[in-house]
Design an enzyme around this catalytic site. Structure first.
Site, PDB file in Angstrom:
ATOM      1  N   ASN A 188      45.568 -31.133 -13.582  1.00  0.00           N
ATOM      2  CA  ASN A 188      44.368 -31.412 -14.359  1.00  0.00           C
ATOM      3  C   ASN A 188      44.155 -30.401 -15.481  1.00  0.00           C
ATOM      4  OD1 ASN A 188      43.658 -29.846 -11.667  1.00  0.00           O
ATOM      5  ND2 ASN A 188      42.327 -29.086 -13.267  1.00  0.00           N
ATOM      6  N   ASP A 207      40.010 -34.537 -12.448  1.00  0.00           N
ATOM      7  CA  ASP A 207      40.993 -33.888 -11.571  1.00  0.00           C
ATOM      8  C   ASP A 207      42.137 -34.844 -11.221  1.00  0.00           C
ATOM      9  OD1 ASP A 207      42.234 -31.975 -10.001  1.00  0.00           O
ATOM     10  OD2 ASP A 207      41.005 -32.371  -8.236  1.00  0.00           O
ATOM     11  N   CYS A 209      37.601 -23.780   2.833  1.00  0.00           N
ATOM     12  CA  CYS A 209      38.250 -23.686   4.152  1.00  0.00           C
ATOM     13  C   CYS A 209      37.306 -24.081   5.288  1.00  0.00           C
ATOM     14  CB  CYS A 209      38.745 -22.272   4.405  1.00  0.00           C
ATOM     15  SG  CYS A 209      39.917 -21.726   3.159  1.00  0.00           S
ATOM     16  N   HIS A 210      36.058 -23.610   5.206  1.00  0.00           N
ATOM     17  CA  HIS A 210      35.156 -23.852   6.340  1.00  0.00           C
ATOM     18  C   HIS A 210      34.499 -25.220   6.287  1.00  0.00           C
ATOM     19  CE1 HIS A 210      35.613 -20.053   8.424  1.00  0.00           C
ATOM     20  NE2 HIS A 210      35.710 -19.484   7.235  1.00  0.00           N
ATOM     21  N   MET A 228      41.838 -15.542   7.222  1.00  0.00           N
ATOM     22  CA  MET A 228      40.451 -15.382   6.762  1.00  0.00           C
ATOM     23  C   MET A 228      40.433 -14.235   5.745  1.00  0.00           C
ATOM     24  SD  MET A 228      37.202 -15.709   6.606  1.00  0.00           S
ATOM     25  CE  MET A 228      36.038 -14.558   5.878  1.00  0.00           C
TER      26      MET A 228
HETATM   27  C1  HEC Z   1      41.145 -19.441   2.563  1.00  0.00           C
HETATM   28  C2  HEC Z   1      40.365 -19.957   3.619  1.00  0.00           C
HETATM   29  C3  HEC Z   1      39.055 -19.280   3.999  1.00  0.00           C
HETATM   30  C4  HEC Z   1      37.989 -18.959   3.184  1.00  0.00           C
HETATM   31  C5  HEC Z   1      37.848 -19.182   1.698  1.00  0.00           C
HETATM   32  C6  HEC Z   1      36.997 -18.386   4.056  1.00  0.00           C
HETATM   33  N1  HEC Z   1      37.442 -18.363   5.345  1.00  0.00           N
HETATM   34 FE1  HEC Z   1      36.456 -17.650   6.954  1.00  0.00          FE
HETATM   35  N2  HEC Z   1      38.046 -18.064   8.139  1.00  0.00           N
HETATM   36  C7  HEC Z   1      39.189 -18.672   7.732  1.00  0.00           C
HETATM   37  C8  HEC Z   1      40.056 -18.833   8.859  1.00  0.00           C
HETATM   38  C9  HEC Z   1      41.446 -19.473   8.824  1.00  0.00           C
HETATM   39  C10 HEC Z   1      39.403 -18.309   9.960  1.00  0.00           C
HETATM   40  C11 HEC Z   1      39.901 -18.267  11.391  1.00  0.00           C
HETATM   41  C12 HEC Z   1      40.845 -17.134  11.617  1.00  0.00           C
HETATM   42  C13 HEC Z   1      41.275 -17.069  13.061  1.00  0.00           C
HETATM   43  O1  HEC Z   1      41.844 -18.035  13.542  1.00  0.00           O
HETATM   44  O2  HEC Z   1      41.004 -16.056  13.691  1.00  0.00           O
HETATM   45  C14 HEC Z   1      38.124 -17.818   9.480  1.00  0.00           C
HETATM   46  C15 HEC Z   1      37.192 -17.190  10.279  1.00  0.00           C
HETATM   47  C16 HEC Z   1      35.942 -16.811   9.849  1.00  0.00           C
HETATM   48  C17 HEC Z   1      34.950 -16.219  10.678  1.00  0.00           C
HETATM   49  C18 HEC Z   1      35.106 -15.857  12.156  1.00  0.00           C
HETATM   50  C19 HEC Z   1      34.378 -16.845  13.006  1.00  0.00           C
HETATM   51  C20 HEC Z   1      34.569 -16.615  14.489  1.00  0.00           C
HETATM   52  O3  HEC Z   1      33.810 -17.218  15.252  1.00  0.00           O
HETATM   53  O4  HEC Z   1      35.507 -15.909  14.867  1.00  0.00           O
HETATM   54  C21 HEC Z   1      33.836 -16.006   9.912  1.00  0.00           C
HETATM   55  C22 HEC Z   1      32.520 -15.403  10.344  1.00  0.00           C
HETATM   56  C23 HEC Z   1      34.156 -16.483   8.595  1.00  0.00           C
HETATM   57  N3  HEC Z   1      35.440 -16.948   8.591  1.00  0.00           N
HETATM   58  C24 HEC Z   1      33.282 -16.471   7.536  1.00  0.00           C
HETATM   59  C25 HEC Z   1      33.621 -16.823   6.230  1.00  0.00           C
HETATM   60  C26 HEC Z   1      32.725 -16.720   5.117  1.00  0.00           C
HETATM   61  C27 HEC Z   1      31.308 -16.260   5.196  1.00  0.00           C
HETATM   62  C28 HEC Z   1      33.413 -17.122   4.019  1.00  0.00           C
HETATM   63  C29 HEC Z   1      32.941 -17.184   2.583  1.00  0.00           C
HETATM   64  C30 HEC Z   1      32.291 -16.004   2.085  1.00  0.00           C
HETATM   65  C31 HEC Z   1      34.755 -17.479   4.452  1.00  0.00           C
HETATM   66  N4  HEC Z   1      34.833 -17.289   5.808  1.00  0.00           N
HETATM   67  C32 HEC Z   1      35.751 -17.947   3.623  1.00  0.00           C
HETATM   68  C33 HEC Z   1      39.500 -19.082   6.454  1.00  0.00           C
HETATM   69  C34 HEC Z   1      38.696 -18.907   5.345  1.00  0.00           C
END
Ligand code: HEC
Length: 697
Positions: free
Chosen positions: A274, A319, A624-625, A664
């Protein structure tokens, strides 16, 4: 001479080691060989990118006996990828750049190389989900890593031969696509061109030592400098198609997925993404088609010089990347054999393009398409529907940002003459209300960089549906289609056994009859099977291989529509599955689907103001979330997370990056105030879901 000696040494060692075949060097001749089905040497198997194998031991009569031969559990965070099979060894790139070599007969892991992208990736890791495939040339395996390196590994033992950084380490460019190999060269593009200012390019390197050979820029840089444009001849064409100060925002056109080498013309076709930002009032306010975004471009494979282009979506605002497969075929049209490229772009049209000169032969709608009425075959341009450019008010259009056909590969069987395309029926609202085009200051690495009015609300379960379609490019019609579940299924593979394979988000892997779509075989894998299948043979026996695992960031981010399967990234495994006739392996048991259960934590007092701020902060996390804080497999569900309840634990994960190596990414710039706002937003979402009956259905 030295090279030859090394080759011989490899042959000896591997031959001595027993069951594994020896790796002969992979070259143009082998990559062009359509008849020898024993290997799968490149992403689309051969240069033609048809994802087709002539193997036929597994066929419409025998497929009922197809059973598991072996499985291998993978310690990676993304497994939606395409393996290769070279002389009895299966090579797999997964996660952010973790390469495996596996004995194709037994599933024994021979070596594993971890490029440690999460360690080097920094903020890039916020917009990268993992790699989609790898390449093979001579005796080396090549892979991109999310953080933007191209690495070459010795196929024999997985040792690093060389590594080059192909993108600026400080910007938002990430690699997800597979490199391609031809003529002793390795070519690679990059992705990330939705979320930060990027100017697309592809680079060719010497396969031996990683020396840069050429680079082609897809869009112009700042005028006067026009730095880096590969051929002078294209400069006037590029200048005329842009206006304003596009270079400040990169311009886009990143080559994040398909590239096809055409040995008949010694050309490389690249599929470009895009225009960026999507909002054309910001990017190129006084008009222009914005070449070469959303196009297929033919380059001289040896020099990277421009040869021709065809733009599928001029002045893209939706896009509608043109980054999907470009499958090479020769088909008979009006009594003449035509060398065509078959390309189902994200915009919903399926194109047959004459490879000799880039001229359009046909363009038909593959599914519901409302942004354009048709493509005018004389001008080659789409006739855009009134209001579709949403200049005055939002437009509700088919297809959505997710396309009719997205990147998961189509396959083409020369036996049936049909193209098998995973397709989607889903609309989106496109709008830019409230976006100030003149004083635009977006947050990079978030969907706000599109310049559209993008919210973070949930996507309902019934937002769309999907099909596998068999397209006849000569008759220009759909010959059969089968409905597939949800919106995020795997790529397709066609075989000489008259079969089309596709894995699905609901956990089933299917084989359909290539002529009429009859469902002949399926296998329940206990988790989504959304990888891309391949087939190969060892000692005359045919195997079929595919990866399974929870949906990842890109496909798992659509809230309830992705989450409906209940695949949990911490509960359900990522696996390589291999099948053979009369296989006897047992699949290790998997837990049943486990939909996220929002936590009830009545003692957490929600502050509405903070929650509102948190909703805006969530733009950083939504990819991601998941939309609506409903996670679909790419990451854990934050409505169900106990970590959110404790500021200390939350800070450790989000700001300090304690889960970095598990995908993460750290957010070191987040203040206590921003973190706290997020926690209130997540608790609010959890409570809303509980009130709506989550966990009780
Ligand atoms: C590129 C992808 C990605 C992004 C963007 C991302 N996360 Fe994550 N996050 C993950 C992944 C994958 C996990 C799980 C990791 C694992 O399996 O332990 C995770 C785990 C977490 C956890 C742990 C939860 C638990 O119960 O263990 C928290 C809290 C969290 N993320 C908060 C955030 C927040 C707040 C943001 C934005 C500011 C964010 N994440 C952005 C991929 C992402």
């Amino acid at each position: 001479m030295t090279l030859k000696k090394i080759t011989l040494a490899v042959v000896t060692t591997m031959a001595l080691s027993g069951s594994i075949g020896f790796a002969q060097s992979v070259n143009n001749q082998r990559l062009a060989d359509e008849r020898d089905g024993s290997n799968w040497l490149a992403y689309g198997r051969t240069f033609s990118e048809g994802h087709y194998s002539p193997l036929d031991e597994i066929n419409t009569n025998t497929v009922g006996r197809l059973q598991l031969a072996w499985s291998l559990d993978l310690d990676v965070t993304n497994s939606i990828t395409t393996p290769l099979a070279v002389d009895g060894v299966v090579y797999l790139g997964a996660g952010h750049g973790i390469i495996h070599a596996v004995d194709g007969k037994t599933g024994k892991l021979l070596w594993r190389y971890d490029a440690k992208a999460t360690e080097f990736g920094g903020t890039k890791m916020r917009v990268g989900w993992g790699i989609k495939g790898i390449a093979f040339w001579d005796n080396k395996v090549y892979a991109g890593t999310t953080d933007g390196r191209l690495i070459a590994l010795n196929a024999r033992d997985g040792s690093l031969a060389w590594s080059v950084q192909t993108v600026d380490p400080a910007n938002g460019a990430v690699i997800t696509g597979a490199p391609r190999a031809f003529n002793g060269k390795i070519v690679i593009g990059f992705g990330g061109g939705d979320f930060s200012p990027l100017r697309g390019y592809v680079t060719a390197y010497d396969a031996n030592d990683g020396k840069q050979l050429w680079r082609f820029y897809v869009v112009p840089g700042k005028p006067q400098t026009l730095d880096g444009v590969a051929s002078d001849s294209v400069i006037p064409m590029l200048e005329d198609s842009w206006s304003g100060q596009w270079w400040k925002y990169g311009g886009g056109g990143v080559v994040w997925n398909a590239m096809t080498y055409d040995p008949e013309f010694d050309r490389l076709y690249i599929g470009t993404g895009n225009a960026l930002p999507y909002n054309a009032k910001i990017r190129s306010p006084d008009g222009g088609d914005n070449l070469f975004t959303a196009s297929v471009v033919a380059l001289d494979a040896d020099t990277g010089e421009y040869v021709w282009h065809y733009q599928t979506t001029p002045r893209d605002v939706w896009d509608y990347d043109s980054t999907n497969d470009m499958t090479l075929a020769t088909i008979r049209i009006d009594g003449q054999d035509r060398k065509v490229m078959l390309h189902a772009a994200k915009n919903g049209f399926i194109y047959a393009i004459d490879r000799t000169n880039g001229k359009l032969i046909s363009a038909e709608k593959l599914g519901t398409v409302t942004w354009a009425e048709r493509v005018d075959l004389t001008t080659g341009k789409p006739v855009v529907a009134e209001g579709a450019r949403y200049e005055d008010k939002p437009a509700f259009l088919y297809p959505s940002f997710q396309a009719v056909h997205h990147w998961l590969p189509q396959s083409f069987s020369p036996r049936t003459g049909l193209l098998y395309v995973p397709a989607l029926e889903m609309p989106s609202e496109f709008g830019a209300e409230g976006v100030d085009a003149e004083n635009w200051s977006p947050r990079q690495l978030t969907p706000q960089y599109t310049g559209l009015n993008i919210g973070v609300g949930d996507v309902p379960r019934d937002a769309g549906y999907s099909l596998l379609k068999a397209w006849d490019p000569v008759a220009k019609k759909i010959v059969w289609e089968v409905e597939t579940p949800g919106i995020s299924n795997g790529g397709s593979m066609a075989t000489g056994g008259g079969l089309v394979f596709q894995g699905l988000a609901d956990g089933y892997f299917h084989a359909y009859s290539a002529t009429d779509g009859k469902d002949l075989w399926s296998y329940y894998a206990g988790v989504a099977v959304t990888g891309v299948p391949i087939t190969y043979s060892v000692d005359g026996k045919q195997y079929v291989t595919i990866t399974s695992g929870p949906l990842n960031g890109a496909t798992g981010g659509f809230g309830s529509v992705s989450a409906r399967w209940g695949w949990d990234p911490r509960v359900h495994p990522r696996r390589l599955l291999t099948f053979e006739l009369d296989g006897t392996a047992e699949l290790p048991a998997t837990p049943p689907p486990t939909p996220a259960l929002p936590l009830d934590a009545p003692s957490f007092v929600i502050d509405e103001g903070k929650a509102k701020q948190g909703e805006s902060e969530y733009l950083e996390c939504v990819l991601c979330h998941g939309m609506g804080v409903v996670a679909g497999g790419g990451a854990v569900d934050l409505r169900a997370s106990p970590v959110v309840l404790s500021m200390e634990a939350f800070t450790r994960v989000v700001r300090d990056g304690s889960l970095r190596d598990r995908g993460m990414p750290p957010f070191p710039e987040f203040t206590d105030e921003r973190l706290d706002a997020l926690r209130h937003f997540f608790r609010q979402k959890a409570r809303e879901s509980l009130a709506a009956g989550a966990g009780t259905q």
